[in-house]
Write a protein that holds these residues in place. Sequence first.
Motif, PDB file in Angstrom:
ATOM      1  N   ARG A  55       0.839  -1.197   0.000  1.00  0.00           N
ATOM      2  CA  ARG A  55       0.000   0.000   0.000  1.00  0.00           C
ATOM      3  C   ARG A  55       0.873   1.246   0.000  1.00  0.00           C
ATOM      4  O   ARG A  55       1.854   1.334   0.720  1.00  0.00           O
ATOM      5  N   GLN A  56       0.530   2.212  -0.835  1.00  0.00           N
ATOM      6  CA  GLN A  56       1.295   3.456  -0.922  1.00  0.00           C
ATOM      7  C   GLN A  56       0.909   4.349   0.258  1.00  0.00           C
ATOM      8  O   GLN A  56      -0.212   4.805   0.350  1.00  0.00           O
ATOM      9  N   SER A  57       1.844   4.579   1.162  1.00  0.00           N
ATOM     10  CA  SER A  57       1.584   5.469   2.284  1.00  0.00           C
ATOM     11  C   SER A  57       2.160   6.844   1.969  1.00  0.00           C
ATOM     12  O   SER A  57       2.985   7.006   1.066  1.00  0.00           O
ATOM     13  N   GLN A  59       4.174   8.491   3.838  1.00  0.00           N
ATOM     14  CA  GLN A  59       5.591   8.500   4.182  1.00  0.00           C
ATOM     15  C   GLN A  59       6.429   7.901   3.047  1.00  0.00           C
ATOM     16  O   GLN A  59       7.500   8.415   2.715  1.00  0.00           O
ATOM     17  N   ASN A  60       5.935   6.847   2.419  1.00  0.00           N
ATOM     18  CA  ASN A  60       6.635   6.278   1.264  1.00  0.00           C
ATOM     19  C   ASN A  60       6.659   7.265   0.103  1.00  0.00           C
ATOM     20  O   ASN A  60       7.641   7.344  -0.634  1.00  0.00           O
ATOM     21  N   LEU A  61       5.585   8.012  -0.063  1.00  0.00           N
ATOM     22  CA  LEU A  61       5.526   9.039  -1.102  1.00  0.00           C
ATOM     23  C   LEU A  61       6.583  10.119  -0.846  1.00  0.00           C
ATOM     24  O   LEU A  61       7.285  10.548  -1.766  1.00  0.00           O
ATOM     25  N   VAL A  62       6.731  10.536   0.409  1.00  0.00           N
ATOM     26  CA  VAL A  62       7.746  11.533   0.768  1.00  0.00           C
ATOM     27  C   VAL A  62       9.141  10.999   0.455  1.00  0.00           C
ATOM     28  O   VAL A  62       9.975  11.708  -0.123  1.00  0.00           O
ATOM     29  N   ILE A  63       9.396   9.743   0.781  1.00  0.00           N
ATOM     30  CA  ILE A  63      10.706   9.146   0.506  1.00  0.00           C
ATOM     31  C   ILE A  63      10.971   9.114  -0.994  1.00  0.00           C
ATOM     32  O   ILE A  63      12.080   9.418  -1.442  1.00  0.00           O
ATOM     33  N   GLU A  64       9.960   8.760  -1.788  1.00  0.00           N
ATOM     34  CA  GLU A  64      10.128   8.751  -3.248  1.00  0.00           C
ATOM     35  C   GLU A  64      10.460  10.144  -3.777  1.00  0.00           C
ATOM     36  O   GLU A  64      11.319  10.300  -4.651  1.00  0.00           O
ATOM     37  N   LEU A  65       9.765  11.163  -3.265  1.00  0.00           N
ATOM     38  CA  LEU A  65      10.040  12.530  -3.699  1.00  0.00           C
ATOM     39  C   LEU A  65      11.451  12.955  -3.324  1.00  0.00           C
ATOM     40  O   LEU A  65      12.139  13.631  -4.099  1.00  0.00           O
TER      41      LEU A  65
END
Length: 118
Positions: A55-57, A59-65
């Motif tokens: 699941r895309q969280s 926090q994972n989105l922030v890490i990707e950015l």
Amino acid sequence: MTHAETTARKPRRMAREPLDAVIAADAGGTDASVEADQQVAQPTLDPSPPAEPKRQSKQNLVIELLRRKDGALLTELVEATGWLPHTARAALTGLKKKGHKLVATKIDKVTRYTIASE
């Protein structure tokens, strides 16, 4: 009926009582029979990865950015997550505490955040 018969109750189970002892007590069996049943009922662990993606969280989105070549501005983090600026900064602090190496570069009074390659 005597007073002892009316007040006699089934002994209470404690919160930390082992499950196999509880099953054996309810079934009237022995611990050995419960252990034999448990050995047969053990599921086999499948080493293959789960079929559904993780699941895309946020926090994972922030890490990707932050892992992008140019990193991310605070405003980009706020827009992507829907958080307030102080929440986005707190997320960056949380990533630092988890061991991520964050680099903040200030150009023209604008700070760009990136995760250092490890």
